[in-house]
Motif scaffolding. Structure first.
Motif: not given
Length: 174
Positions: A97-101
């Motif tokens: 699971p990951n998120s970012g910008r």
């Protein structure tokens, strides 16, 4: 530290997001457009085996992991400000699971500052982080390397490698 060394721009404390930045001598719009074509990211992201674009908001990622394995996830664009920002989150069922910008800011005559911020939950928690570091596949390490390769590709049209030097050493030592 020189900007092409992709200096750390945020600390990694516990589960805090990882942020890396690099200044690239190219226009912001050009860098954004290249990055926004997700299928092209594998050209400079060393551990990305492939990215399949599903639609404007979704893509499927297959990434090398330690010990010769791979991890997969669907990435969903959550924010897209052309020329300035792309943000994402992994979909349900992601192996990691990951998120970012990724943000693109003008740096005057020096070009554009590209900042990548990644937050992830490695398999096996802290043990997974240690193993990933040992195999040089930990996102903090990869983010710095990938940004450096992106800079090389955008400024020179190619990515410098040590492949020939490694092969020469192997042949000489054989």
């Amino acid at each position: 530290m020189a900007s092409d060394d992709a200096p750390k721009s945020a600390s990694r404390d516990g589960d805090a997001p990882i942020a890396r930045a690099v200044t690239i001598n190219r226009p912001r719009a050009e860098l954004y457009a290249y990055w926004r074509d997700f299928a092209k990211l594998a050209t400079f992201m060393e551990n990305v085996e492939r990215i399949e674009v599903i639609d404007e908001k979704r893509s499927h990622w297959v990434v090398k992991a330690p010990a010769g394995s791979t991890v997969e996830w669907d990435a969903i664009v959550t924010e897209d400000d052309p020329g300035a920002l792309i943000a994402w989150v992994s979909g349900d069922g992601a192996d990691v699971p990951n998120s970012g910008r990724v943000e693109f800011r003008d740096a005057g005559q020096r070009g554009t500052v590209v900042t990548a911020t990644i937050d992830y939950d490695p398999p096996a928690g802290i043990v997974g982080k240690v193993i990933a570091k040992l195999f040089q596949r930990e996102p903090a390490i990869q983010a710095r390397r990938d940004l450096r390769r992106f800079k090389q590709l955008m400024e020179t049209g190619e990515i410098a490698t040590g492949a020939r030097n490694r092969r020469e050493h192997e042949e000489r030592d054989a």
